[in-house]
Design an enzyme around this catalytic site. Structure first.
Site, PDB file in Angstrom:
ATOM      1  N   SER A 173       0.804  -1.219   0.000  1.00 19.77           N
ATOM      2  CA  SER A 173       0.000   0.000   0.000  1.00 19.77           C
ATOM      3  C   SER A 173       0.838   1.271   0.000  1.00 19.77           C
ATOM      4  O   SER A 173       0.744   2.092   0.906  1.00 19.77           O
ATOM      5  CB  SER A 173      -0.931  -0.035   1.200  1.00 19.77           C
ATOM      6  OG  SER A 173      -1.592  -1.273   1.227  1.00 19.77           O
ATOM      7  N   ASP A 223      -3.914  -1.662  -1.582  1.00 23.67           N
ATOM      8  CA  ASP A 223      -4.988  -2.015  -0.646  1.00 23.67           C
ATOM      9  C   ASP A 223      -6.348  -1.462  -1.080  1.00 23.67           C
ATOM     10  O   ASP A 223      -7.390  -2.088  -0.849  1.00 23.67           O
ATOM     11  CB  ASP A 223      -4.661  -1.605   0.805  1.00 23.67           C
ATOM     12  CG  ASP A 223      -4.308  -0.137   0.959  1.00 23.67           C
ATOM     13  OD1 ASP A 223      -4.211   0.574  -0.059  1.00 23.67           O
ATOM     14  OD2 ASP A 223      -4.119   0.297   2.113  1.00 23.67           O
ATOM     15  N   ARG A 259       7.503   6.263  -4.215  1.00 23.82           N
ATOM     16  CA  ARG A 259       7.985   6.889  -2.975  1.00 23.82           C
ATOM     17  C   ARG A 259       7.367   6.148  -1.797  1.00 23.82           C
ATOM     18  O   ARG A 259       6.334   5.504  -1.926  1.00 23.82           O
ATOM     19  CB  ARG A 259       7.602   8.380  -2.902  1.00 23.82           C
ATOM     20  CG  ARG A 259       6.109   8.611  -2.890  1.00 23.82           C
ATOM     21  CD  ARG A 259       5.693  10.063  -2.666  1.00 23.82           C
ATOM     22  NE  ARG A 259       4.240  10.169  -2.716  1.00 23.82           N
ATOM     23  CZ  ARG A 259       3.527  10.289  -3.841  1.00 23.82           C
ATOM     24  NH1 ARG A 259       4.139  10.352  -5.014  1.00 23.82           N
ATOM     25  NH2 ARG A 259       2.216  10.351  -3.805  1.00 23.82           N
TER      26      ARG A 259
HETATM   27 MG    MG Z   1      -4.874  -1.966   5.634  1.00 21.65          MG
END
Ligand code: MG
Ligand code: ADP
Length: 447
Positions: free
Chosen positions: A89, A142, A104
């Site tokens: 994520s 995510d 990044r």
């Molecule tokens: Mg999560």
């Protein structure tokens, strides 16, 4: 597996094919030192080791069988390997279903040598070093996982438009018409994608909305938080919305009040315990004095506190923050500030959700434009489905209600539009979505 900002989860999922699933999972807090490790290998080998212990614990027959075959020099084919969906994520430039280069770090992570590298290759290398029966089949954000999981589990035929995360960080992904994705036309290196549906899922990275700060609200506490973070000037929207930051904003506001002395916070003489006057004390090693010392779960406690004299908040002040014998006025003050921080977060979240809904035109048809009665009914019943995941939206009291209040005030949504927006928690969405995508990506073979 799901590398969030705070936790790392490994899970195996059995899809029952009827909107339900069963899930086995292990969860560990990511050690802080690994978030800022010297080399990416340190982080990824930790992740691979977690996968190994998960397999030993929950899939030991397959794990042992695989090793016996490997040691006996037998052929190992695709069906000997588990297909892994890797929920990662952080912003990546994804150029294939299991290939993406890190743009990044965010959410307090900072490992220089990973920037620009393919995170799936980094993970696969560590999995292979441990000879695990696992192939990284899909790279998933995510938000995309949440969108997929909600599409699988949501009631009725309506597909899900948007997957949103309100956890350590915040971000959203939505279904866009392929011909609106102008970036693809400009891209020099063509990505590998399927165009048959005419749609593509877009990860907005809305956490960095308005980094230039032209419209976002600002306070001295936001400013100081940003300056002392490891990515100043970046993720400015996220820094006003998500779990990693709300506690830190409150901590800074409390400290400012203590220092300023005018407010008498934690220093009024009315603090009472068992009718005996006692003076409020703040422990020298109170987490209030440490950066990131105040967890956002404290805000959920204070915000939701309905107890007499704010007993619950005063207990949490003592237990979590080393503030003893705070008065009910102290606790009430904390609650008021907390509500301001939480409400601002939820209302900003509504801006992001509302923007996607308006931009995709999902609410624009009105019953008046219906061609016949049946069409009218369809339009009236139509829901825009939104799946959300993350501890903030899950546990912060009234978060969704604040989001809804704000959505109603947005021009282009209004009372009517807000009613059509269905928001559902996609519990474990990041993990379930990764499994769904790995399944689709890797074909149905496998152990
Ligand atoms: Mg999560
Ligand atoms: P991840 O972002 O790693 O996927 P979560 O969705 O669990 O993990 O989000 C973790 C974040 O949520 C942390 O920043 C934590 O402070 C915050 N958090 C945890 N519990 C609560 C709670 N009860 N209320 C509000 N925020 C919470």
């Amino acid at each position: 597996m799901d590398l969030g900002g705070t936790n790392f989860r490994v899970c195996s999922i059995k899809l029952h094919g009827d909107t339900t699933f069963s899930l086995t999972q292990s969860k560990v807090a990511i050690p802080r030192e690994l978030m800022v490790a010297k080399t990416s290998q340190e982080l990824f080998s930790f992740l691979a080791k977690q996968i190994e212990s998960f397999l030993k614990q929950h899939h030991n027959d397959h794990f042992e069988g695989f090793h016996q075959k490997r040691e006996a020099g037998q052929d190992l084919t695709d069906e000997h390997f588990f297909k892994l969906g890797f929920t990662f994520s952080f912003p990546v430039n994804q150029i294939g279903i299991n290939k993406g280069h890190l743009i990044r770090w965010t959410k307090g992570f900072d490992i220089a040598d990973a920037i620009g590298k393919d995170v799936c290759a980094l993970l696969q290398a560590e999995i292979d070093a441990l000879h695990l029966p696992v192939k990284v089949a899909a790279l998933v954000n995510d938000t995309v996982g949440t969108l997929m999981a909600r599409s699988y589990t949501s009631p009725g035929k309506t597909g899900t438009l948007l997957g949103g995360i309100f956890g350590t960080g915040t971000n959203g992904a939505y279904v866009e018409k392929l011909d609106k994705v102008t970036k693809l036309k400009k891209m020099e290196v063509k990505g590998d994608f399927d165009s048959t549906t005419g749609n593509m899922i877009i990860n907005t990275e809305w956490g960095s909305f308005d980094n230039e700060m032209s419209v976002l609200p600002n306070t001295p506490y936001d400013d100081a938080l940003d300056k002392e973070s490891n990515n100043p000037g970046i993720q400015m929207f996220e820094k006003r919305v998500s779990g990693m930051f709300l506690g830190e904003i409150l901590r800074r506001a409390i400290l400012a009040m203590i220092k300023d002395g005018k407010t008498e916070l934690f220093s009024d003489e009315s603090s009472k315990t068992n009718d005996v006057h006692s003076t409020c004390t703040i422990a020298d090693d109170s987490p209030l004095y440490k950066q990131w010392g105040l967890d956002t779960s404290f805000l959920s406690i204070a915000h939701g506190d309905q107890s007499q004299g704010y007993r619950i908040t005063r207990q949490a002040l003592s237990k979590d923050l080393g503030v003893d014998a705070a008065s009910s006025e102290d606790a009430e003050a904390i609650k008021i500030i907390t509500e301001a921080i939480g409400k601002r977060s939820a209302r900003l979240s509504a801006v992001a959700i509302g923007a996607v809904i308006i931009a995709t035109g999902n609410l624009t048809l009105t019953a008046g434009e219906a061609v016949d009665d049946e069409h009218k009914q369809l339009i009236e019943e139509e829901v825009v489905d939104v799946g959300v995941d993350g501890s903030l939206v899950e546990y912060y009291p009234g978060f969704e209600q604040y989001v809804r209040d704000a959505l109603r005030e947005i021009e282009g949504i209004g009372e009517k539009g807000e009613k059509r927006i269905r928001i559902g928690i996609a519990k474990d969405g990041s993990g379930v979505g990764a499994a769904l995508i790995a399944l689709v990506a890797g074909g149905i073979d496998g152990p």
